[in-house]
Design an enzyme around this catalytic site. Sequence first.
Site, PDB file in Angstrom:
ATOM      1  N   GLU A  27     -10.328  27.742  40.585  1.00 53.48           N
ATOM      2  CA  GLU A  27     -10.587  26.499  41.325  1.00 53.48           C
ATOM      3  C   GLU A  27     -10.201  26.712  42.784  1.00 53.48           C
ATOM      4  O   GLU A  27      -9.300  27.501  43.088  1.00 53.48           O
ATOM      5  CB  GLU A  27      -9.731  25.375  40.704  1.00 53.48           C
ATOM      6  CG  GLU A  27      -9.840  24.048  41.439  1.00 53.48           C
ATOM      7  CD  GLU A  27      -9.225  22.878  40.681  1.00 53.48           C
ATOM      8  OE1 GLU A  27      -8.676  23.081  39.574  1.00 53.48           O
ATOM      9  OE2 GLU A  27      -9.280  21.751  41.199  1.00 53.48           O
ATOM     10  N   ASN A  72     -10.283  19.366  39.564  1.00 52.70           N
ATOM     11  CA  ASN A  72     -10.248  18.147  40.379  1.00 52.70           C
ATOM     12  C   ASN A  72     -10.978  18.351  41.704  1.00 52.70           C
ATOM     13  O   ASN A  72     -11.551  17.418  42.262  1.00 52.70           O
ATOM     14  CB  ASN A  72      -8.796  17.722  40.640  1.00 52.70           C
ATOM     15  CG  ASN A  72      -8.070  17.363  39.355  1.00 52.70           C
ATOM     16  OD1 ASN A  72      -8.692  17.103  38.332  1.00 52.70           O
ATOM     17  ND2 ASN A  72      -6.745  17.351  39.410  1.00 52.70           N
ATOM     18  N   ASN A 172     -15.801  16.792  36.165  1.00 52.30           N
ATOM     19  CA  ASN A 172     -14.487  17.216  35.668  1.00 52.30           C
ATOM     20  C   ASN A 172     -13.581  16.013  35.436  1.00 52.30           C
ATOM     21  O   ASN A 172     -13.456  15.157  36.320  1.00 52.30           O
ATOM     22  CB  ASN A 172     -13.822  18.132  36.702  1.00 52.30           C
ATOM     23  CG  ASN A 172     -12.410  18.553  36.297  1.00 52.30           C
ATOM     24  OD1 ASN A 172     -12.248  19.346  35.376  1.00 52.30           O
ATOM     25  ND2 ASN A 172     -11.400  18.003  36.953  1.00 52.30           N
ATOM     26  N   GLU A 173     -12.975  15.935  34.261  1.00 53.79           N
ATOM     27  CA  GLU A 173     -11.954  14.921  33.934  1.00 53.79           C
ATOM     28  C   GLU A 173     -12.282  13.548  34.517  1.00 53.79           C
ATOM     29  O   GLU A 173     -11.448  12.940  35.202  1.00 53.79           O
ATOM     30  CB  GLU A 173     -10.569  15.398  34.397  1.00 53.79           C
ATOM     31  CG  GLU A 173     -10.107  16.632  33.652  1.00 53.79           C
ATOM     32  CD  GLU A 173      -8.660  17.030  33.904  1.00 53.79           C
ATOM     33  OE1 GLU A 173      -8.020  16.500  34.828  1.00 53.79           O
ATOM     34  OE2 GLU A 173      -8.175  17.901  33.147  1.00 53.79           O
ATOM     35  N   TYR A 244      -2.678  21.063  28.404  1.00 52.73           N
ATOM     36  CA  TYR A 244      -1.623  21.946  28.912  1.00 52.73           C
ATOM     37  C   TYR A 244      -0.346  21.668  28.130  1.00 52.73           C
ATOM     38  O   TYR A 244      -0.096  20.532  27.730  1.00 52.73           O
ATOM     39  CB  TYR A 244      -1.392  21.696  30.408  1.00 52.73           C
ATOM     40  CG  TYR A 244      -2.581  22.098  31.252  1.00 52.73           C
ATOM     41  CD1 TYR A 244      -2.782  23.415  31.628  1.00 52.73           C
ATOM     42  CD2 TYR A 244      -3.510  21.142  31.673  1.00 52.73           C
ATOM     43  CE1 TYR A 244      -3.876  23.790  32.403  1.00 52.73           C
ATOM     44  CE2 TYR A 244      -4.607  21.503  32.452  1.00 52.73           C
ATOM     45  CZ  TYR A 244      -4.780  22.835  32.809  1.00 52.73           C
ATOM     46  OH  TYR A 244      -5.866  23.200  33.571  1.00 52.73           O
ATOM     47  N   GLU A 292     -10.145  23.973  29.760  1.00 56.31           N
ATOM     48  CA  GLU A 292      -8.850  24.110  30.455  1.00 56.31           C
ATOM     49  C   GLU A 292      -7.762  24.105  29.398  1.00 56.31           C
ATOM     50  O   GLU A 292      -7.571  23.092  28.706  1.00 56.31           O
ATOM     51  CB  GLU A 292      -8.617  22.970  31.446  1.00 56.31           C
ATOM     52  CG  GLU A 292      -9.418  23.091  32.714  1.00 56.31           C
ATOM     53  CD  GLU A 292      -9.005  22.069  33.776  1.00 56.31           C
ATOM     54  OE1 GLU A 292      -7.810  21.734  33.881  1.00 56.31           O
ATOM     55  OE2 GLU A 292      -9.905  21.594  34.487  1.00 56.31           O
ATOM     56  N   GLN A 349      -5.326  28.875  34.900  1.00 57.38           N
ATOM     57  CA  GLN A 349      -6.455  29.462  35.575  1.00 57.38           C
ATOM     58  C   GLN A 349      -6.301  30.982  35.586  1.00 57.38           C
ATOM     59  O   GLN A 349      -5.535  31.493  34.786  1.00 57.38           O
ATOM     60  CB  GLN A 349      -6.574  28.870  36.971  1.00 57.38           C
ATOM     61  CG  GLN A 349      -6.766  27.336  36.907  1.00 57.38           C
ATOM     62  CD  GLN A 349      -7.139  26.691  38.241  1.00 57.38           C
ATOM     63  OE1 GLN A 349      -7.403  27.353  39.223  1.00 57.38           O
ATOM     64  NE2 GLN A 349      -7.144  25.366  38.270  1.00 57.38           N
TER      65      GLN A 349
END
Length: 502
Positions: A27, A72, A172-173, A244, A292, A349
Amino acid sequence: MKKANCIIDRENKIAVIDERIYGSFIEHLGRAVYGGIYEPGHSKADELGFRKDVIDLVEELQVPIVRYPGGNFVSGYNWEDGIGPKEKRKRKLELAWRTIETNEVGINEFMEWAKQVNTEVMMAVNLGTRGADEARNLIEYCNHPGGSYYSDLRINHGFKEPYKVKTWCLGNEMDGSWQIGHKTAEEYGRLACETAKVMKWVDPTIELVTCGSSHKFMDTYPKWESTVLEHTYENVDYISLHSYYGNPENDTPNYLAKSLDMDAFIKSVIATCDYVKAKKRSKKTINLSFDEWNVWYHSREQDTNIKPWSIAPPQLEDVYNMEDALLVGSLLITLLKNANRVKIACLAQLVNVIAPIMTENGGGAWRQTIFYPYLHASIYGRGTVVNPLVNSQKYDTKDYSDVSVLDSVAVVNDDKGELTIFAVNRDMEDELNIYCELRGFGECKIIEHIILQSYNVKITNSKDNPFRIAPQVKNDAVIEERTLNTLLPKLSWNVIRLSEKK
Ligand code: AHR
């Protein structure tokens, strides 16, 4: 010493593994791009500014696909800012991470880098501040051969061949209030459906990932998934999962059981997909893109002290220890056990930002502890995944019950004539003597038993001590009467590689 039995029956197949399960993620965040993969002026940089030492480490991992450019970040990104002559590119306020984005690296540079590390790109489109129009222009720029405004623009920029990017993320999200352009499930579902439609009109060969929940503790989960799929079901191919893990409470047995949480999350998203399938009387099955996943908690407090609007500050630079590597091993085992539905997964990542590879600006690059289970799974975990029947001691923790001390999965590679067993011994005190019956295999020989362990699970690798945690090969495993017998040290990650005589 504890004992565990298992049976690996060749017929107990889960699925042929989609190699994209070993994907990763870069990212525009912190030092992932600038100071990570790209550092012109570095002694190891190539003529394009890419660090060759980082390229070598990424190549070692054999990463099949890399998600880009966010995260993000993508929800505020104008992809046109990153194309054309570098000297004309705009510096912009990047709102997701409160930095300055110089746009020195954009789509064309990233595609060049991807070519060098021999990976495919999984491209995300901005559905935060933008929509179907910019997405269809972007795919025209990337994938259309020529003879239209955006494809000719790419050719004018020096890239004649279309990139043929196959896998695309629809934002994304989008369920998260922190997201630039956050939406309700209804708003996002409609937008994702219309964007998917036009993107597939431009290039019908692509595959699309719609946004699932940012994590399973979101209030809107799993209603979010069902609403979004009600809108997008026939236009998309995958739904995303993000998660996560961390050990802020410093409870190692509980931490090492957190892969059970990932498994429950996967199962519930599968159930939600299949509920919508039934409701729609659809013949199509939606698969999962766990795009992710990782350990992320060490750096959370440090990040609050970072000065806003700087260029490539050291954000999310988790330094991983041995217990993190063990959990990453179990998370990989969990993904493999669900390989019938999880087709894509991205370790988030890849460089510097919650990453297996670390660099120093102007200095070296090294492997974090989590590099190793990811490496082993990626290089030895290609083929068909087989679910072993495990009988080992179990333990209870604050959040989980019946946690098996032995966590394990097997992969059969028929082309190479190899069987690989991945195993974590979660036991805090004892080594584990495993007896593993091999059913349905020809005569097997041990190639090697790779072990990652440490006398202290809090130990890390660092710039000055990059090999403190590194795998070792132990060769005292034996096979007698089609039963493999070996010892797994306490708190260890193990890769037992066998070859089969045809
Ligand atoms: O990977 C770091 C961030 O975590 C990503 O930008 C975002 O998608 C997630 O919340």
